[in-house]
Design an enzyme around this catalytic site. Structure first.
Site, PDB file in Angstrom:
ATOM      1  N   ALA B 139       0.655  -1.000  -0.037  1.00 54.40           N
ATOM      2  CA  ALA B 139      -0.146   0.331  -0.064  1.00 54.40           C
ATOM      3  C   ALA B 139       1.078   1.203  -0.115  1.00 54.40           C
ATOM      4  CB  ALA B 139      -1.312   0.170   1.024  1.00 54.40           C
ATOM      5  N   GLU B 377       5.218  10.877  -2.025  1.00 56.91           N
ATOM      6  CA  GLU B 377       4.685  12.936  -1.816  1.00 56.91           C
ATOM      7  C   GLU B 377       2.563  12.414  -1.979  1.00 56.91           C
ATOM      8  OE1 GLU B 377       5.449  13.238   1.722  1.00 56.91           O
ATOM      9  OE2 GLU B 377       4.990  14.966   1.793  1.00 56.91           O
TER      10      GLU B 377
END
Lengths: 255, 401
Positions: B139, B377
């Site tokens: 993930a 990010e």
């Protein structure tokens, strides 16, 4: 130990444009910056302050624009600054500047040491320290690469072309430093932000009782000088090339 | 109205003299302390400790941290300036510093006063280092899909699981770790039930796993983390129980501008190198800048560079004004600047020709370094989702998330 450092806002020499055929220097739009070696003088002052206490004051003659460089000095750790406002320092010769600075120094209540750079990165006359010492009748150490204070005595190593000389003077005194004396500190953002809150006293020439200044010399022309590089490329084996490089350097009188 | 903003004034960017001074000093610091080490860093995949220590002492780990927590009290603009100027010389350093930001931000946003004093202060002062652990092998963008679990037993949290791709994990003293604390109730609300915790490096059961080799950002390392029944007190919980997803997302909103500025720095370095080379390199008996195809590349580079710069600093300015629209601007800036930087890096190699793929020329590095900026990010694909969601929210008040 109260120290005064001289701080000059100069044209950024890396951004000067020179007209190729006539060599005219174009100052239009060239940003200003702190004269490079002034940061060494400030660093030297701050290190002496760390050891002996006291205050460091920066003294500047220049236009309102100079505040930009003054703030850099304040960010490094200078406690307060004095700006003597004139339109452009380029219109004054070293003697005239010396007169202004000598007058301004009378305004600063008490100081023990005046530190400046060996020269400014614009005019680079290196005359000012000598002029000030003679006007103020104070001892002078020029081209100092190290400084040590012991009581009321100041010892400095002078960096001369072929030798180094150690001299001792009594304070108060005037000192010019060379860039080898230290590596100027880089302020943190916190110090940069704090610098905008520090005091900058602004005087005019009239405030110093100097409405008229006699110019001893005038700059008639400023021009850039180009230098053609020889661009010699040595090809072939490393061994041969090294020998030929040495020959070429000897021939040019460089070694 | 200048859709999707209210007026043209919304596009304003204002710098202060302090910003310019900070930029010059960051540039000087990087040129003095880091530039001479770049070849070493690339070759050894290691930033010397003395360099990292100097960076920490200079306050760079705490640029936008309030002074009361040991920081420099700077704004997002200052942080963007730091990222850009540092990335021009060493993008890996931006990532190393950025890892600390990803630890600090959630604590500043949601931490208790004790957490801020105990953990933010030493990191901001540069005495300790920190990292952020959300990603797992299974993930990344799908934050709600993490498998690491934490269970509350007798008032303490027991964390078990594995994290992957954790930047700065090799040198960090403190970590924030996201874990699932209650099972998914229904598919639409899988984001619920996550909680963030502070874990100290030497906690029993916590091990720093293997380094994962990567293509770029040499000197910055990513590691795996292993949690085998790691016990932390409830005081180490960051934000409310079950709200960790929100904490993480708000953290990334802040970090986005830093990554955009990092890419901008790479792009700027690539452009300067390309322009210099084009003036010096001669083919067909003339400098290559006199070849129209090269000029087209250079002109396009400058267009993209200038556009990226405006987006990055616009986003930072909006963030400093506290305007919610900064989220839209930050996503535009992040996706655009990182893709522009990739384009510039690739064209720099084209301009250099064969020399461009030689490691020694230090040109191929731009491309290797820039790739990850498109991914971390918030991957650029996610940025595009954010852009449209924010746009609809901002203009129509419609929430489609």
């Amino acid at each position: 130990m109260n120290i005064v450092t001289l701080l000059k806002h100069v044209y950024d020499e890396n951004q000067l444009k020179i007209e190729p055929s006539k060599g005219d220097v174009d100052f239009a739009g060239v940003p200003g910056k702190i004269s490079t070696f002034d940061r060494n003088a400030i660093e030297a002052a701050l290190r002496l302050k760390q050891q002996h206490g006291g205050l460091v004051t920066a003294l500047t003659i220049g236009s309102e624009e100079s505040i930009k460089s003054i703030r850099e000095g304040l960010a490094m750790g200078v406690d307060k600054a004095i700006l003597i406002k004139i339109n452009s320092h380029l219109q004054f010769d070293a003697l005239a500047l010396g007169n202004i600075i000598a007058k301004a120094l009378e305004k600063i209540q008490a100081w023990d040491l005046l530190l400046c750079a060996e020269g400014s990165t614009d005019t680079y006359t290196s005359l000012l320290p000598g002029i000030l010492a003679s006007k103020l009748k104070l001892p002078l150490i020029t081209y100092a690469r190290s400084l040590k204070i012991d009581g009321k005595y100041l010892t400095g190593d002078r960096s001369l072309e072929r030798k180094a000389v150690t001299v001792q003077v009594e304070l108060p005194a005037i000192v010019s430093v060379v860039s080898e004396i230290n590596e100027p500190r880089i302020p943190t953002l916190l110090q940069i932000l704090a610098a905008s809150k520090k005091e900058v006293l602004v005087y005019t020439l009239e405030d110093l009782g100097l409405s008229q200044l006699e110019q001893k010399y005038k700059t008639i022309q400023l021009s850039g000088k180009g230098k053609e590089r020889k661009k010699i490329v040595l090809e072939g084996s490393l061994h041969d090339s090294v020998a030929r490089l040495v020959d070429a350097l000897v021939k040019e009188g460089l070694v | 109205m200048v859709f999707p903003f209210k007026s043209v004034l919304d596009y304003e960017i204002k710098f202060k003299p302090e910003h310019e001074m900070f930029r010059n000093f960051v540039k000087e610091f990087m040129e003095r302390e880091v530039a001479p080490k770049v070849s070493y860093i690339e070759e050894h995949n290691e930033i010397p400790k003395e360099v990292l220590d100097k960076v920490a002492q200079q306050g760079f780990q705490g640029i936008s941290v309030p002074q009361q927590y040991g920081g420099q009290g700077g704004d997002q603009m200052s942080l963007a300036i730091f990222s850009e100027e540092t990335a021009k010389i060493c993008p890996a350093l931006v990532t190393i510093i950025g890892a600390n930001g990803l630890f600090i931000v959630p604590l500043l946003l949601y931490g208790t006063e004790e957490q801020k004093i105990r953990y933010v202060t030493p990191v901001a002062k540069g005495e300790k280092r920190s990292a952020h652990a959300t990603s797992e092998a299974v993930a990344g963008s799908d934050v709600a899909g993490i498998q690491t679990k934490a269970e509350k037993i007798d008032g303490e949290w027991h964390i078990s699981g594995r994290k992957a791709f954790i930047s700065g994990g090799d040198i960090a003293d403190y970590f924030v770790v996201l874990a699932r604390t209650s099972p998914v109730q229904n598919k639409r609300e899988r984001w619920k039930g996550l909680t963030m915790f502070i874990v100290e490096r030497n906690t029993k059961g916590f091990t720093i796993g293997r380094h994962m080799e990567k293509m770029g950002l040499k000197g910055s390392h990513i590691v795996e983390l292993q949690f085998d029944d790691v016990v932390v007190p409830d005081e180490n919980r960051v934000g409310p129980e079950g709200e960790g997803f929100k904490v993480a997302m708000e953290t990334y909103d802040h970090g986005r501008i830093g990554v955009a500025a990092q890419a901008l720095g790479i792009a700027q370095a690539a452009f300067e190198k390309s322009l210099n080379y084009s003036l010096q390199r001669t083919t067909f008996e003339r400098p290559i800048i006199q070849h129209q195809m090269i000029d087209a590349y250079l002109a396009d580079m400058l267009m993209k560079l200038a556009s990226a710069r405006h987006l990055v600093y616009w986003a930072a300015y909006l963030a400093d004004l506290g305007r919610q629209e900064y989220m839209l601007a930050a996503s535009l800036a992040k996706a655009y600047a990182t893709e522009a930087a990739e384009w510039l890096a690739e064209k720099t190699i084209s301009i250099f020709g064969g020399a461009g793929v030689i490691v020694e020329t230090q040109v191929e590095r731009f491309l290797r370094d820039v790739e990850i900026t498109k991914i971390y990010e918030g991957a650029n694909e996610i940025q595009r989702l954010v852009i449209i969601r924010q746009l609809l929210k901002q203009t129509l008040g419609v929430d489609i998330s």
